[in-house]
Design a protein around this motif. Structure first.
Motif, PDB file in Angstrom:
ATOM      1  N   THR A  97       2.147   2.750  -0.794  1.00 14.43           N
ATOM      2  CA  THR A  97       3.588   2.998  -0.864  1.00 14.43           C
ATOM      3  C   THR A  97       4.306   1.860  -1.577  1.00 14.43           C
ATOM      4  O   THR A  97       5.179   2.099  -2.423  1.00 14.43           O
ATOM      5  CB  THR A  97       4.171   3.192   0.556  1.00 14.43           C
ATOM      6  N   LEU A  98       3.942   0.625  -1.265  1.00 12.94           N
ATOM      7  CA  LEU A  98       4.584  -0.508  -1.928  1.00 12.94           C
ATOM      8  C   LEU A  98       4.266  -0.537  -3.426  1.00 12.94           C
ATOM      9  O   LEU A  98       5.146  -0.813  -4.246  1.00 12.94           O
ATOM     10  CB  LEU A  98       4.186  -1.820  -1.252  1.00 12.94           C
ATOM     11  N   CYS A  99       3.018  -0.257  -3.797  1.00  6.71           N
ATOM     12  CA  CYS A  99       2.658  -0.194  -5.229  1.00  6.71           C
ATOM     13  C   CYS A  99       3.418   0.920  -5.931  1.00  6.71           C
ATOM     14  O   CYS A  99       3.912   0.740  -7.054  1.00  6.71           O
ATOM     15  CB  CYS A  99       1.156   0.014  -5.392  1.00  6.71           C
ATOM     16  N   TRP A 100       3.533   2.063  -5.268  1.00  9.76           N
ATOM     17  CA  TRP A 100       4.260   3.199  -5.845  1.00  9.76           C
ATOM     18  C   TRP A 100       5.728   2.840  -6.051  1.00  9.76           C
ATOM     19  O   TRP A 100       6.307   3.131  -7.094  1.00  9.76           O
ATOM     20  CB  TRP A 100       4.100   4.403  -4.930  1.00  9.76           C
ATOM     21  N   ARG A 101       6.333   2.160  -5.070  1.00  8.60           N
ATOM     22  CA  ARG A 101       7.739   1.764  -5.189  1.00  8.60           C
ATOM     23  C   ARG A 101       7.930   0.738  -6.306  1.00  8.60           C
ATOM     24  O   ARG A 101       9.014   0.614  -6.845  1.00  8.60           O
ATOM     25  CB  ARG A 101       8.272   1.211  -3.869  1.00  8.60           C
ATOM     26  N   MET A 102       6.872  -0.007  -6.642  1.00  7.25           N
ATOM     27  CA  MET A 102       6.970  -0.994  -7.723  1.00  7.25           C
ATOM     28  C   MET A 102       6.665  -0.387  -9.085  1.00  7.25           C
ATOM     29  O   MET A 102       6.651  -1.102 -10.079  1.00  7.25           O
ATOM     30  CB  MET A 102       6.039  -2.174  -7.446  1.00  7.25           C
ATOM     31  N   GLY A 103       6.392   0.925  -9.135  1.00  5.63           N
ATOM     32  CA  GLY A 103       6.252   1.582 -10.424  1.00  5.63           C
ATOM     33  C   GLY A 103       4.895   2.160 -10.757  1.00  5.63           C
ATOM     34  O   GLY A 103       4.738   2.774 -11.803  1.00  5.63           O
ATOM     35  N   ALA A 104       3.906   1.979  -9.892  1.00 10.38           N
ATOM     36  CA  ALA A 104       2.580   2.545 -10.172  1.00 10.38           C
ATOM     37  C   ALA A 104       2.607   4.047  -9.914  1.00 10.38           C
ATOM     38  O   ALA A 104       3.396   4.550  -9.129  1.00 10.38           O
ATOM     39  CB  ALA A 104       1.525   1.887  -9.288  1.00 10.38           C
ATOM     40  N   ARG A 105       1.733   4.757 -10.599  1.00  7.33           N
ATOM     41  CA  ARG A 105       1.597   6.190 -10.338  1.00  7.33           C
ATOM     42  C   ARG A 105       1.020   6.378  -8.946  1.00  7.33           C
ATOM     43  O   ARG A 105       0.159   5.600  -8.513  1.00  7.33           O
ATOM     44  CB  ARG A 105       0.688   6.821 -11.380  1.00  7.33           C
ATOM     45  N   PRO A 106       1.471   7.407  -8.213  1.00  7.71           N
ATOM     46  CA  PRO A 106       1.031   7.571  -6.814  1.00  7.71           C
ATOM     47  C   PRO A 106      -0.484   7.593  -6.628  1.00  7.71           C
ATOM     48  O   PRO A 106      -1.006   6.954  -5.712  1.00  7.71           O
ATOM     49  CB  PRO A 106       1.662   8.900  -6.395  1.00  7.71           C
ATOM     50  N   LYS A 107      -1.211   8.300  -7.495  1.00  5.77           N
ATOM     51  CA  LYS A 107      -2.668   8.377  -7.334  1.00  5.77           C
ATOM     52  C   LYS A 107      -3.304   6.992  -7.443  1.00  5.77           C
ATOM     53  O   LYS A 107      -4.129   6.606  -6.618  1.00  5.77           O
ATOM     54  CB  LYS A 107      -3.243   9.330  -8.388  1.00  5.77           C
ATOM     55  N   LYS A 108      -2.906   6.243  -8.461  1.00  7.89           N
ATOM     56  CA  LYS A 108      -3.462   4.895  -8.641  1.00  7.89           C
ATOM     57  C   LYS A 108      -2.991   3.948  -7.541  1.00  7.89           C
ATOM     58  O   LYS A 108      -3.747   3.083  -7.089  1.00  7.89           O
ATOM     59  CB  LYS A 108      -3.065   4.342 -10.006  1.00  7.89           C
ATOM     60  N   ALA A 109      -1.743   4.109  -7.096  1.00  8.85           N
ATOM     61  CA  ALA A 109      -1.196   3.238  -6.057  1.00  8.85           C
ATOM     62  C   ALA A 109      -1.988   3.390  -4.758  1.00  8.85           C
ATOM     63  O   ALA A 109      -2.413   2.400  -4.155  1.00  8.85           O
ATOM     64  CB  ALA A 109       0.276   3.561  -5.821  1.00  8.85           C
ATOM     65  N   TYR A 110      -2.210   4.632  -4.341  1.00  8.74           N
ATOM     66  CA  TYR A 110      -2.919   4.856  -3.080  1.00  8.74           C
ATOM     67  C   TYR A 110      -4.415   4.575  -3.202  1.00  8.74           C
ATOM     68  O   TYR A 110      -5.053   4.177  -2.231  1.00  8.74           O
ATOM     69  CB  TYR A 110      -2.626   6.253  -2.534  1.00  8.74           C
ATOM     70  N   LEU A 111      -4.973   4.736  -4.381  1.00 10.21           N
ATOM     71  CA  LEU A 111      -6.370   4.345  -4.607  1.00 10.21           C
ATOM     72  C   LEU A 111      -6.507   2.826  -4.485  1.00 10.21           C
ATOM     73  O   LEU A 111      -7.459   2.330  -3.882  1.00 10.21           O
ATOM     74  CB  LEU A 111      -6.859   4.834  -5.974  1.00 10.21           C
ATOM     75  N   THR A 112      -5.542   2.104  -5.033  1.00 14.12           N
ATOM     76  CA  THR A 112      -5.525   0.645  -4.888  1.00 14.12           C
ATOM     77  C   THR A 112      -5.442   0.263  -3.416  1.00 14.12           C
ATOM     78  O   THR A 112      -6.147  -0.644  -2.956  1.00 14.12           O
ATOM     79  CB  THR A 112      -4.337   0.040  -5.660  1.00 14.12           C
ATOM     80  N   GLY A 113      -4.588   0.956  -2.664  1.00 14.97           N
ATOM     81  CA  GLY A 113      -4.469   0.694  -1.233  1.00 14.97           C
ATOM     82  C   GLY A 113      -5.753   0.965  -0.485  1.00 14.97           C
ATOM     83  O   GLY A 113      -6.149   0.194   0.390  1.00 14.97           O
ATOM     84  N   LEU A 114      -6.435   2.059  -0.819  1.00 16.99           N
ATOM     85  CA  LEU A 114      -7.695   2.402  -0.160  1.00 16.99           C
ATOM     86  C   LEU A 114      -8.773   1.368  -0.461  1.00 16.99           C
ATOM     87  O   LEU A 114      -9.475   0.900   0.448  1.00 16.99           O
ATOM     88  CB  LEU A 114      -8.158   3.795  -0.604  1.00 16.99           C
ATOM     89  N   ILE A 115      -8.904   1.001  -1.719  1.00 10.66           N
ATOM     90  CA  ILE A 115      -9.936   0.023  -2.101  1.00 10.66           C
ATOM     91  C   ILE A 115      -9.649  -1.332  -1.465  1.00 10.66           C
ATOM     92  O   ILE A 115     -10.553  -1.970  -0.900  1.00 10.66           O
ATOM     93  CB  ILE A 115     -10.049  -0.084  -3.633  1.00 10.66           C
ATOM     94  N   SER A 116      -8.390  -1.783  -1.519  1.00 15.17           N
ATOM     95  CA  SER A 116      -8.079  -3.096  -0.940  1.00 15.17           C
ATOM     96  C   SER A 116      -8.260  -3.085   0.573  1.00 15.17           C
ATOM     97  O   SER A 116      -8.774  -4.054   1.148  1.00 15.17           O
ATOM     98  CB  SER A 116      -6.666  -3.540  -1.319  1.00 15.17           C
ATOM     99  N   GLY A 117      -7.887  -1.993   1.239  1.00  9.43           N
ATOM    100  CA  GLY A 117      -8.090  -1.900   2.682  1.00  9.43           C
ATOM    101  C   GLY A 117      -9.561  -1.941   3.055  1.00  9.43           C
ATOM    102  O   GLY A 117      -9.952  -2.622   3.999  1.00  9.43           O
ATOM    103  N   ALA A 118     -10.383  -1.212   2.302  1.00  5.92           N
ATOM    104  CA  ALA A 118     -11.824  -1.182   2.589  1.00  5.92           C
ATOM    105  C   ALA A 118     -12.471  -2.545   2.330  1.00  5.92           C
ATOM    106  O   ALA A 118     -13.290  -3.012   3.132  1.00  5.92           O
ATOM    107  CB  ALA A 118     -12.502  -0.104   1.752  1.00  5.92           C
ATOM    108  N   VAL A 119     -12.096  -3.190   1.226  1.00  2.42           N
ATOM    109  CA  VAL A 119     -12.681  -4.497   0.891  1.00  2.42           C
ATOM    110  C   VAL A 119     -12.302  -5.547   1.939  1.00  2.42           C
ATOM    111  O   VAL A 119     -13.159  -6.293   2.429  1.00  2.42           O
ATOM    112  CB  VAL A 119     -12.250  -4.938  -0.529  1.00  2.42           C
ATOM    113  N   VAL A 120     -11.038  -5.600   2.316  1.00  2.00           N
ATOM    114  CA  VAL A 120     -10.600  -6.578   3.313  1.00  2.00           C
ATOM    115  C   VAL A 120     -11.247  -6.272   4.665  1.00  2.00           C
ATOM    116  O   VAL A 120     -11.661  -7.188   5.388  1.00  2.00           O
ATOM    117  CB  VAL A 120      -9.062  -6.610   3.412  1.00  2.00           C
ATOM    118  N   PHE A 121     -11.379  -4.990   5.014  1.00  2.00           N
ATOM    119  CA  PHE A 121     -12.034  -4.611   6.263  1.00  2.00           C
ATOM    120  C   PHE A 121     -13.466  -5.135   6.297  1.00  2.00           C
ATOM    121  O   PHE A 121     -13.905  -5.731   7.283  1.00  2.00           O
ATOM    122  CB  PHE A 121     -12.028  -3.095   6.449  1.00  2.00           C
ATOM    123  N   VAL A 122     -14.209  -4.915   5.225  1.00  2.00           N
ATOM    124  CA  VAL A 122     -15.606  -5.372   5.163  1.00  2.00           C
ATOM    125  C   VAL A 122     -15.676  -6.894   5.223  1.00  2.00           C
ATOM    126  O   VAL A 122     -16.503  -7.458   5.955  1.00  2.00           O
ATOM    127  CB  VAL A 122     -16.304  -4.826   3.892  1.00  2.00           C
TER     128      VAL A 122
END
Length: 148
Positions: free
Chosen positions: A105-130
């Motif tokens: 949501t924050l990436c999308w509000r800063m101008g990223a396309r929704p698909k790429k924004a939420y993909l970035t969120g998913l990847i960063s969440g998974a990487v930090v979790f691991v």
């Protein structure tokens, strides 16, 4: 007037940094003796960084700036709401899903396309979790992804 305000704010933040550093020194010594990196290390580091930034603000304040337009305040409000929702959803949804939603949501509000924004969120969440769960052995909640 803005330079004066910056200096006063810098002074207030410097007092907070000193108090925060002092508070970090009050943590009990970990079981087994003192370590090079203990529970007080991160708060002390934050306090030093805050003190350096505060001193810079006191010595070299910004020139007078105009206040941002109303749209900027709306975006800041959205960011605050997203971060509060993130904190509230962390346990029920789990770290990965709530991080995906917040970062996306924050990436999308800063101008990223929704698909790429939420993909970035998913990847960063998974990487930090691991990293936290397996690398640092600090387990984060899985929430809805937990397998019973």
């Amino acid at each position: 007037m803005s330079k004066f305000n910056d200096r006063v704010f810098g002074l207030v933040m410097l007092v907070i940094a000193v108090a925060y550093y002092y508070g970090a020194t009050q943590f009990p010594v970990p079981f087994g003796g003192s370590e090079a990196v203990g529970p007080e290390t991160f708060p002390k580091l934050l306090a030093v960084i805050l003190a350096i930034c505060s001193l810079y603000m006191i010595v070299k304040p910004d020139p007078d700036n105009h206040w941002p337009v109303a749209k900027t305040f709306v975006e800041l409000g959205i960011a605050v709401v997203v971060l509060i929702a993130y904190a509230l959803l962390l346990e029920p949804l789990g770290f990965i899903l709530s991080t995906m939603l917040a970062v996306g949501t924050l990436c999308w509000r800063m101008g990223a396309r929704p698909k790429k924004a939420y993909l970035t969120g998913l990847i960063s969440g998974a990487v930090v979790f691991v990293l936290f769960t397996y690398g640092l052995e600090l387990p984060l909640p899985l929430g809805l992804l937990e397998m019973n």
